[in-house]
Structures are given as C-alpha cells and as structure tokens.
Design an enzyme around this catalytic site. Structure first.
Site, PDB file in Angstrom:
ATOM      1  CG  LEU A  63      42.948  59.795  31.801  1.00 43.08           C
ATOM      2  CD1 LEU A  63      44.342  59.771  32.405  1.00 43.08           C
ATOM      3  CD2 LEU A  63      41.910  59.620  32.889  1.00 43.08           C
ATOM      4  CB  CYS A  64      39.938  65.866  30.371  1.00 40.39           C
ATOM      5  SG  CYS A  64      39.425  67.243  29.384  1.00 40.39           S
ATOM      6  CB  THR A  65      45.568  65.192  29.775  1.00 42.87           C
ATOM      7  OG1 THR A  65      46.902  65.320  29.241  1.00 42.87           O
ATOM      8  CG2 THR A  65      45.397  63.777  30.278  1.00 42.87           C
TER       9      THR A  65
END
Ligand SMILES: Cc1ncc(COP(=O)(O)O)c(C=O)c1O
Length: 410
Positions: A360-362
């Site tokens: 996930l892009c976090t």
C-alpha cells in the site's frame, strides 16, 4: 542503526525442508493450497491443542466461550463448535455466521453497544441471549419480544467499578459505553424479570490482552464478588455468569506467555468456596485471541527488494489491509514488531537488517521495521505470526482495492 527486535514466534512451529511448516505442511505447499498469496493459514491441530490445554488447566465447572469477533472464518467457527461450550457474537452478521455453522443459538450470547432493533429481533427469534448494554436496550428488547410473542433471553452486561489491570484494552471501571453501571443493575434486573423475560444473569467483561496471571486472578475475584453482591441485591439467583476473559498472547519482544495453570488453580479454589448465590450458577469465560491467535499465520510473498538510504526494503504483496494490528495501527500507541520470519528460509541464520513493508502506498504499511532476518529474495514468503485473531476480520481489506487475503484451515 540497531535492529529492532521481533516478537516471539509462538511455540509449536517447526521447519520442513527449510520452510516453515503449519499443520505438518510446508509454507509453499500451503500457498498452493490457498491458491494465492497473501493468505491466512489456520491450524486445526493448534486449535485443538490450545483448547485441550486450557480445559486441563481450568476447573471442570468453567465453561469456555469463543468470541467470534477474533476470527469469524466459517471453517474456524465450525471447528470451534466441537471444542468450546458457547459463542459470543457482536452483531447480526456474526449471528448469521454461527447459524450457518449449525450452532444451536441456545449456546450463543450477543454483547455489544448499539444493537439495532433488527438485530434484537433476529436474536430474540433465534433464542440467543442478549447481554444488554443499557436500560434502553433492555426495554427495546422486551418491547420487541412482546410484539413477537416470545420472551427474550436477557442477561445484563455490567460496567463494573474495577478493571483488568495491565490489559491492552480496558472494558470496565469508570465511564464506559459498555454495560450498565453496577449500581443500576439490580433495578434493571428486577424490571426485566418482572416483565417476564427469560432471566439469564450477568456478563462482566473487564478487559482484554492481559499477560499477567495475577491481574487476571484479581479481576476474576472481583467479578465473583461483584456478581454475588448484585445477585443478593436483585433478590434472584443468577442462572449464568459470564466472567469475561482477557487472556492475552505474546506479540512483542519481552512478552511472556500467560501462566494459565496459576489462573486455573486460583479459580478452582474460588469455585470450591462459592457463596450460596453462585452455587448453582453456570460459570463461563469468553476468549478470542487466546484460543485462535497463535493458531494462525499470514503468508505474503516478496515482490520487490530495494535499498533506500541504507535501508533494505522487502516489499510484499500483503500489508495493513490484512494485518492492521501487525502494522501497529490497531490499538497500539508505540509500534513494535510482531513475530515475523522468512517462511521459505525458516531456521536459517539471520544475516541482514531489513524492513518488511506491504504494497500500500502509505508509510503506515509496515510489517516489520528494521528486523534482523535471513537474506531474502524476490519470491520468498514472509510469515507474520499471531495472525489467527483480529487479522482478516479487523483490517480494511478494501483499502486501495487490493481485496481480502485467502484463508484456509489445515
Ligand atoms: C465483550 C467482549 N468479549 C470478548 C472479547 C475478545 O477479547 P480477546 O480476543 O482479547 O479475548 C472482546 C474484545 O474486545 C469483547 O469486547
């Protein structure tokens, strides 16, 4: 930078041909069985051993309930049906799940604030015990029962004046959205009994994830004392007393397993000296993570390996959307590493510090920070342990559209 410790791998996991084995099968075979990564693998044998160990430590008279919220995977619920005495549910959705597993609703109780009328109706029709969380909820249940022509089975959840010390989540003591404040319980109990409800007694849940036997023994003593006092004030015996649970499991470095033999011994002594008001009462505890947490492993595949400013990142196809708790974003203040391993190099010597992250892009999506691990490559499998509870059921599977992980019981 010094590596950060990872949590203790639960006992009972070993290697087959250099791979982590679960239920006697190697990790890559299990992934084939599941059909894809990421996947949760739950072990029947682990569940069986856990429940039998618990039963032999606890007094025979004590019933053991399973809190479905910890792991509502259908095959796990079905398997637990043959192992435990009762089930605690938290919604009409969980009611459907226990019904689908063929569990007799007479073995089921429903706790949780904010029960909707439809949920009360479905529970009353099925004959599930409602652990009522407020006067308003109990009265709504009685009105619905009257409309249906069926007496609701009512227990009252007590908000006691004490808590489970040292627990990860405190559910009693002071102002709480859960349960009825202890001093108001007798009046409400008399009201539901005289309105013709099936009186089921009390539910006193004081906290969860405690690793101190002394704290649990103290809380159980307080629960029995409180139930005795309330029963005298109500002026009617308690058919049932759900004493809560709170048995924790080790997640982090330095955590030690709970000594259940000490808890069982102390409870046995208390059961031998119960006051008259509780001598005929059905007594049970309700546990989630202690029963299923260590029986589950999350397997995720390394998709990319890269370096950034001296840090090695092992980027997996899993992440916080299945493992919110392991990422440190579910009820923890300071993020610490869960027990993790390179499943396809299980038992190999650690050689490097690496951070395992999800897809996930976090920056929140971390499965292990700066852990000391065998050197892993793209294609290797990472195992996150203690994944049998609050993994699949307590993570935002829809976040970023990745969808849920596969789940299997072996
Ligand atoms: C009412 C109730 N029962 C059972 C549980 C299960 O707790 P655990 O999984 O820690 O045993 C919880 C957890 O919050 C709870 O609120």
């Amino acid at each position: 930078m010094k590596p950060k410790p990872t949590g203790p791998i639960p006992s009972g996991y070993s290697a087959i041909d250099g791979e982590l084995a679960i239920g006697g099968r190697a990790a890559s075979e299990l992934v084939d069985l599941a059909g894809r990564t990421p996947c949760f693998v739950y072990s029947r044998e682990y569940l069986d051993q856990r429940v039998s160990m618990l039963r032999s430590a606890m007094p025979e008279r004590l019933g053991i309930n399973y809190a479905v919220k910890a792991n509502p995977f259908a095959l796990v619920i079905e398997h637990m049906a043959g192992l435990v005495d009762g089930f605690d549910i938290a919604s009409a959705g969980e009611l459907e799940m226990v019904k689908a597993a063929g569990i007799d609703p007479a073995r089921v109780s429903f706790a949780g604030p904010g029960k909707r009328d439809e949920e009360l109706e479905a529970s009353i029709s099925a004959g599930v015990t409602l652990n009522c969380e407020s006067e308003g909820e109990a009265r709504r249940a009685m009105a619905i029962g009257e409309r249906l022509g069926k007496a609701p089975c009512i227990a009252i959840r007590v908000n006691p004046d004490f808590e489970l010390k040292g627990s990860g989540m405190k559910m009693g003591g002071g102002a709480k959205p859960f349960g009825v404040d202890a001093e108001r319980v007798p009046a409400l109990a008399r009201e539901v009994i005289s309105a013709g409800a099936e009186w089921r007694g009390l539910h006193i849940f004081t906290g969860s994830q405690a690793l101190s036997a002394e704290a649990i023994i103290e809380a159980q003593g307080n629960v029995l004392e409180c139930a005795n006092r309330l029963s005298d004030e109500i002026g009617a015996p308690l058919p049932k007393l759900n004493m809560g649970g709170g048995f924790g499991i080790p997640y982090f470095s330095g955590d030690a397993p709970l000594d259940i033999s000490v808890i069982g011994g102390a409870l046995g002594e208390r059961f031998d000296a119960l006051p008259d008001s509780l001598s005929e009462t059905d007594l049970c505890i309700e546990l989630g993570r202690y029963l299923v947490g260590e029986a589950g492993v999350y397997l995720t595949r390394i998709i990319d390996r890269k370096g950034s400013h001296g840090v090695i990142y092992l980027i997996t196809d899993g992440g916080l959307h299945h493992q919110l708790a392991a990422s440190g974003n579910f009820g923890t203040v300071v993020r610490r590493n869960y027990p993790v391993a390179i499943a396809t190099r299980f038992g190999a010597s650690p050689e490097e510090e690496a951070s395992v992250v999800g897809c996930l892009c976090t920056p929140l999506d971390r499965l292990a920070d700066n852990a000391y691990l065998p050197r892993a490559q793209v294609g290797d499998l990472v195992a996150v342990f203690c994944a049998g509870a609050y993994g699949a059921s307590a993570s935002p599977a829809n976040f970023l559209g990745h969808g849920p992980a596969a789940e299997i019981l072996v």
